[in-house]
Design a protein around this motif. Sequence first.
Motif, mmCIF file in Angstrom:
data_model
loop_
_atom_site.group_PDB
_atom_site.id
_atom_site.type_symbol
_atom_site.label_atom_id
_atom_site.label_comp_id
_atom_site.label_asym_id
_atom_site.label_seq_id
_atom_site.Cartn_x
_atom_site.Cartn_y
_atom_site.Cartn_z
ATOM 1 N N SER A 41 4.602 -11.495 -21.493
ATOM 2 C CA SER A 41 5.463 -10.740 -20.584
ATOM 3 C C SER A 41 4.813 -10.605 -19.208
ATOM 4 O O SER A 41 5.496 -10.653 -18.179
ATOM 5 C CB SER A 41 5.764 -9.356 -21.166
ATOM 6 N N ALA A 42 3.477 -10.457 -19.193
ATOM 7 C CA ALA A 42 2.764 -10.350 -17.915
ATOM 8 C C ALA A 42 2.853 -11.663 -17.143
ATOM 9 O O ALA A 42 3.046 -11.664 -15.919
ATOM 10 C CB ALA A 42 1.311 -9.975 -18.165
ATOM 11 N N VAL A 43 2.731 -12.793 -17.854
ATOM 12 C CA VAL A 43 2.834 -14.096 -17.194
ATOM 13 C C VAL A 43 4.252 -14.314 -16.662
ATOM 14 O O VAL A 43 4.443 -14.804 -15.545
ATOM 15 C CB VAL A 43 2.441 -15.233 -18.157
ATOM 16 N N SER A 44 5.247 -13.924 -17.449
ATOM 17 C CA SER A 44 6.640 -14.051 -17.006
ATOM 18 C C SER A 44 6.879 -13.211 -15.755
ATOM 19 O O SER A 44 7.572 -13.649 -14.822
ATOM 20 C CB SER A 44 7.590 -13.616 -18.122
ATOM 21 N N HIS A 45 6.320 -12.011 -15.733
ATOM 22 C CA HIS A 45 6.455 -11.140 -14.560
ATOM 23 C C HIS A 45 5.795 -11.780 -13.342
ATOM 24 O O HIS A 45 6.361 -11.768 -12.233
ATOM 25 C CB HIS A 45 5.824 -9.778 -14.853
ATOM 26 N N GLN A 46 4.604 -12.366 -13.545
ATOM 27 C CA GLN A 46 3.918 -13.011 -12.435
ATOM 28 C C GLN A 46 4.687 -14.241 -11.946
ATOM 29 O O GLN A 46 4.710 -14.527 -10.745
ATOM 30 C CB GLN A 46 2.499 -13.395 -12.854
ATOM 31 N N LEU A 47 5.314 -14.966 -12.868
ATOM 32 C CA LEU A 47 6.116 -16.124 -12.466
ATOM 33 C C LEU A 47 7.286 -15.685 -11.592
ATOM 34 O O LEU A 47 7.604 -16.343 -10.586
ATOM 35 C CB LEU A 47 6.632 -16.863 -13.704
ATOM 36 N N ASN A 48 7.911 -14.571 -11.939
ATOM 37 C CA ASN A 48 9.005 -14.053 -11.104
ATOM 38 C C ASN A 48 8.508 -13.698 -9.707
ATOM 39 O O ASN A 48 9.184 -13.963 -8.700
ATOM 40 C CB ASN A 48 9.640 -12.836 -11.770
ATOM 41 N N ARG A 49 7.323 -13.087 -9.623
ATOM 42 C CA ARG A 49 6.749 -12.740 -8.317
ATOM 43 C C ARG A 49 6.435 -13.997 -7.516
ATOM 44 O O ARG A 49 6.646 -14.047 -6.296
ATOM 45 C CB ARG A 49 5.480 -11.915 -8.515
ATOM 46 N N GLN A 57 12.026 -22.003 -7.508
ATOM 47 C CA GLN A 57 11.995 -21.735 -8.939
ATOM 48 C C GLN A 57 10.686 -22.201 -9.593
ATOM 49 O O GLN A 57 10.322 -21.725 -10.662
ATOM 50 C CB GLN A 57 13.181 -22.420 -9.630
ATOM 51 N N LEU A 58 9.994 -23.161 -8.993
ATOM 52 C CA LEU A 58 8.689 -23.655 -9.441
ATOM 53 C C LEU A 58 8.763 -24.369 -10.792
ATOM 54 O O LEU A 58 8.326 -25.506 -10.930
ATOM 55 C CB LEU A 58 7.659 -22.521 -9.516
ATOM 56 N N LEU A 59 9.279 -23.699 -11.815
ATOM 57 C CA LEU A 59 9.475 -24.294 -13.135
ATOM 58 C C LEU A 59 10.924 -24.089 -13.552
ATOM 59 O O LEU A 59 11.439 -22.978 -13.453
ATOM 60 C CB LEU A 59 8.549 -23.643 -14.175
ATOM 61 N N VAL A 60 11.552 -25.146 -14.027
ATOM 62 C CA VAL A 60 12.941 -25.041 -14.466
ATOM 63 C C VAL A 60 13.057 -25.616 -15.874
ATOM 64 O O VAL A 60 12.356 -26.566 -16.245
ATOM 65 C CB VAL A 60 13.897 -25.795 -13.517
#
Length: 313
Positions: A41-49, A57-60
Amino acid sequence: MLQNNFSKVIRSDINLLVTLYFLLENRQVSRTAKQLYIGQSAVSHQLNRLREMFDDQLLVRTAAGMMLTPFAEQIYPTLGNVVADLEVLLKKKNKNLHPHPHPIKDIYRICVPEDTYIEDVSVLFYDFAHDENIRDNVTFEVFNRYDSCISDLNEGKIDFFFGSSDNLSGAICSSKLIETEFCLAVRADHPLANKTVQLADIVKYPWIDILFREKANSYANEHWGEAINNMRCVLKTSSANAAITLLSHSDAICSLSDDIINKRGLAQVKTKNKIKITNYLYWHKIMGDDAFHRYIREGLISRYVSENINARK
């Protein structure tokens, strides 16, 4: 020279760039989380930031899995250089303020459990000596197990001994390294590759026995002995590399550690019994007065454990 817009860097969380590098390298949130020792969840949050920071989007997600956007493809090599430079910077230290102890002998002898580890351990010692600026002061002699290696260790003739053994004298000191899982290994296209089987299913195949593995072989006999004792042994060898070569050219089965199985492109034969062995670094207590031995021992233990944990992810 710093540019006028360097204030953007100051206001940003540089750790996000490290996360982004591993996300682009792995193309997977879960694997990145494991490497960074944080939750998914922390990585997902950082990806959103990061997506907000770069407005991309960086990764799709695609039918073939997560893919990099054109912008991510463009910045990925630069990120790799940034992370590599950070790693080099963090390794630096003032050698004049923290000089290493002087070695008391010219050659330090290192025994590894099997020849499959000679390359990795040799590079490990060389890189450590290079980073600590000691490579001109000492020679490391790396070799695998042999008939009298335990006796030599007990007599103080081996300076570093990697592995797991019960046949040691009270003069031997040890430090825990990592836990290794041993599995039944076969070539990638073997009829039993990656299948869950009963011990009776493996009896018809040839067996390869690797020598000088006191604890591993003892556990193998304990868990798989019912089958092994009824298999035809086609090779007894002190060389795991020789065993792997024969595995790749035959229907034989052999017990190997999971990291070697993955590294050499082999496959597991899955049974209900798994063997887990704790590996140690051993040394003779006569090295207690050798400050140089203690210096490289403590540094190598942390580096060895870190590199092997990362390699298993």
